[in-house]
Design an enzyme around this catalytic site. Sequence first.
Site, PDB file in Angstrom:
ATOM      1  N   HIS A 107       0.823  -1.207   0.000  1.00  0.00           N
ATOM      2  CA  HIS A 107       0.000   0.000   0.000  1.00  0.00           C
ATOM      3  C   HIS A 107       0.853   1.252   0.000  1.00  0.00           C
ATOM      4  O   HIS A 107       2.015   1.250   0.405  1.00  0.00           O
ATOM      5  CB  HIS A 107      -0.980   0.007   1.191  1.00  0.00           C
ATOM      6  CG  HIS A 107      -0.380   0.393   2.512  1.00  0.00           C
ATOM      7  ND1 HIS A 107      -0.171   1.704   2.873  1.00  0.00           N
ATOM      8  CD2 HIS A 107       0.066  -0.349   3.559  1.00  0.00           C
ATOM      9  CE1 HIS A 107       0.353   1.745   4.093  1.00  0.00           C
ATOM     10  NE2 HIS A 107       0.516   0.512   4.519  1.00  0.00           N
ATOM     11  N   CYS A 108       0.260   2.334  -0.488  1.00  0.00           N
ATOM     12  CA  CYS A 108       0.841   3.672  -0.380  1.00  0.00           C
ATOM     13  C   CYS A 108      -0.235   4.515   0.298  1.00  0.00           C
ATOM     14  O   CYS A 108      -0.780   4.077   1.308  1.00  0.00           O
ATOM     15  CB  CYS A 108       1.279   4.207  -1.748  1.00  0.00           C
ATOM     16  SG  CYS A 108       0.057   4.015  -3.071  1.00  0.00           S
ATOM     17  N   LYS A 109      -0.551   5.677  -0.219  1.00  0.00           N
ATOM     18  CA  LYS A 109      -1.632   6.458   0.393  1.00  0.00           C
ATOM     19  C   LYS A 109      -2.992   6.055  -0.161  1.00  0.00           C
ATOM     20  O   LYS A 109      -3.919   5.763   0.589  1.00  0.00           O
ATOM     21  CB  LYS A 109      -1.395   7.957   0.181  1.00  0.00           C
ATOM     22  CG  LYS A 109      -0.308   8.525   1.081  1.00  0.00           C
ATOM     23  CD  LYS A 109      -0.236  10.045   0.966  1.00  0.00           C
ATOM     24  CE  LYS A 109       0.795  10.602   1.946  1.00  0.00           C
ATOM     25  NZ  LYS A 109       0.899  12.091   1.854  1.00  0.00           N
TER      26      LYS A 109
END
Length: 199
Positions: A107-109
């Site tokens: 995941h990232c943002k």
Amino acid sequence: METDDHEAVVLAPPSNFSMVEDGIYRSGFPRPENFSFLKTLNLRAIIYLCPEPYPEENLQFLEANNIKLYQFGIEGKTDPPTLMPKDTVLDALRVLVDVRNHPILIHCKRGKHRTGCLVGCLRKVQSWCLSSVLEEYQKNAGLKWRQRDLNFIETFDIVSLRQCLLSIIYQYHGYGFKRRRLAYEEETIQTPKPQAAKV
């Protein structure tokens, strides 16, 4: 029943959550209300693609559930635009393809651009045709897909990854048309002696 309603609210996946592969998931940034759902995945590791420190409550969740965090700080700025760092993506791929880290969440943002680039590079390792790789990226990025991300995925050299895997061979075996499973076996070739890294 109140219990059923409560469980339905608690078992909420993070934004943009989906399965990439058996044992590999992707999403936007997990929030506390997503923790109960993440527990059902029996995660061993999380790949976090942002430079910002991981929130304390998230770290506590990982510690309580014996989940290892791998952070690869990739900037997501658009003004001025930030190019994807090849070496950082390569390091993240090494973690991602190691089945000892599965089940794993990337995941990232928002789970779109940085996550999409990493998944796109994974697909190239899996020998997907380029058009399908880019189509998957655009589908998950939606209207905010970025041409520079497509260019990065297209030009990413998977030979670099294979050169880094000195002790483990990773093989992909197809099951049906859309389902693939990743397996690994110990390499019998002698590992080269380590050399001092150049600074």
